[in-house]
Scaffold this active site. Structure first.
Site, PDB file in Angstrom:
ATOM      1  N   GLU A   1       1.290  -0.985   0.160  1.00  0.00           N
ATOM      2  CA  GLU A   1       0.224  -0.081  -0.009  1.00  0.00           C
ATOM      3  C   GLU A   1       1.060   0.931   0.221  1.00  0.00           C
ATOM      4  O   GLU A   1       1.106   2.021   0.648  1.00  0.00           O
ATOM      5  CB  GLU A   1      -1.230   0.505   1.506  1.00  0.00           C
ATOM      6  CG  GLU A   1      -1.534  -1.338   0.942  1.00  0.00           C
ATOM      7  CD  GLU A   1      -3.598  -0.260   2.082  1.00  0.00           C
ATOM      8  OE1 GLU A   1      -3.061   0.310   2.869  1.00  0.00           O
ATOM      9  OE2 GLU A   1      -4.006  -1.702   2.197  1.00  0.00           O
TER      10      GLU A   1
ATOM     11  N   GLU B   1      -6.333  -7.001  -1.527  1.00  0.00           N
ATOM     12  CA  GLU B   1      -7.137  -6.567  -0.354  1.00  0.00           C
ATOM     13  C   GLU B   1      -8.258  -6.630  -0.081  1.00  0.00           C
ATOM     14  O   GLU B   1      -8.642  -4.989  -0.910  1.00  0.00           O
ATOM     15  CB  GLU B   1      -6.190  -6.370   1.187  1.00  0.00           C
ATOM     16  CG  GLU B   1      -5.996  -6.484   1.947  1.00  0.00           C
ATOM     17  CD  GLU B   1      -5.082  -5.385   2.951  1.00  0.00           C
ATOM     18  OE1 GLU B   1      -3.992  -5.619   2.608  1.00  0.00           O
ATOM     19  OE2 GLU B   1      -5.277  -4.330   4.103  1.00  0.00           O
TER      20      GLU B   1
END
Length: 330
Positions: free
Chosen positions: A158, A255
């Site tokens: 991320e 995710e």
């Protein structure tokens, strides 16, 4: 009675020898923007992500029993293995966590599932801050596991923070991709997108330059882009902006959660269903966060479940029951 027993045995045998995901799909590849089997048939993988190995790794939560459950009862196609660098993770003991990660990849492969080796950068969010370590990590992992044919590489989880835009992520990817390609010429590589893998949406700067200023042809072979969403926080605006990328770049939801962006709070199943309409229509693969017995609502097992189980439905949280259903819905 003999006939009934014979029929039962036949069904049991069929279940026992059902094809694994790898037997069905083989070595994965991209055809345009679509993830496909080795025979170029479009596919949608469904599975789970671990939580951080430093908290819920092999021997603390993950083990043979619950991987059997994931592979054979849930019928998951893929397990994403979250190797945090910071936050008590890899940097504290590289040798220990390398050995653990190797074992989880091996155990996943033995069960015929695919695995994502996830370089889980979050704090700090700039992948360049760990570039030397990432180079060593992916050189080792690609050499160690490339022959399996079941391993994907997520090179930055991320990316986030000031200045961590697509050009900076791209420049990082251009350093890491050739290292993996030396050992694994065709394995699927996943790149986290700006603003916590939101394609920039979470910072109000939709990263359309991923389309207009993409990787060069040499580095773009079998490369996909990660997108994350949490259904209770990321709703119509996110879905609207996400749709702009459909068919333009290869996308993989490495995710997602039914809760708020923190991984906690209530489950928003209406929003989940709106997301999954899109994912199913476009055959976009996904991993749910997370396969653990943590205290947050995003952990699918109840907090008192240990590595020894039991691993039946009575021990699943609300999210676990629903996600199991979504995985099994082939």
């Amino acid at each position: 009675m003999k006939n009934i027993f014979f029929i039962f045995c036949c069904f049991a045998a069929l279940g026992l020898y059902a094809q694994t995901p790898f037997q069905k799909y083989g070595k994965l590849q991209l055809k345009g923007t679509q993830l496909c089997s080795s025979k170029q048939v479009p596919i949608q993988l469904k599975g789970m992500s671990t939580h951080g190995l430093q908290w819920h790794g092999w021997g603390s939560f993950l083990g043979e029993k619950n991987l059997d459950v994931l592979a054979y009862q849930w019928q998951a196609d893929i397990l994403r293995i979250a190797m945090y660098y910071d936050e008590g993770g890899y940097k504290t003991n590289p040798k220990k966590f390398t050995k653990m990660l190797d074992q989880v990849v091996e155990e996943t492969h033995k069960r015929g599932m695919y695995s994502i080796i996830d370089w889980h950068i979050l704090k700090p969010g700039d992948p360049w801050n760990r570039i030397d370590e990432a180079k060593k990590f992916f050189a080792y992992m690609s050499k160690k596991h490339s022959s399996k044919g079941t391993v994907l590489y997520e090179i930055c989880n991320e990316p986030n923070g000031k200045g961590v835009d697509w050009p900076r992520i791209k420049s990082y990817a251009e350093q890491i991709i050739p290292i993996i390609r030396k050992n694994d010429p065709d394995g699927i590589i996943l790149i986290g997108t700006p603003a916590w893998a939101s394609l920039g949406i979470s910072e109000g700067k939709v990263a359309t330059d991923i389309i207009s200023n993409g990787l060069n042809q040499k580095n773009s072979h079998n490369v996909m882009f990660s997108f994350h969403f949490y259904a209770a926080s990321h709703k119509d605006l996110y879905r609207k902006e996400f749709k702009k990328f459909l068919g333009k770049i290869p996308l993989f939801i490495t995710e997602w959660g039914s809760q708020e962006a923190s991984g906690e709070g209530r489950n928003d199943w209406q929003s989940v269903m709106e997301w999954h309409k899109i994912l199913n229509e476009y055959k976009i693969s996904w991993c749910n966060w997370n396969y653990s017995s943590g205290h947050r609502s995003s952990a699918v097992w109840k907090s008192n479940v240990s590595i020894n189980g039991p691993f039946d439905d009575s021990q699943l949280k609300e999210s676990g029951l629903k996600v199991k259903e979504l995985i099994r819905a082939k």
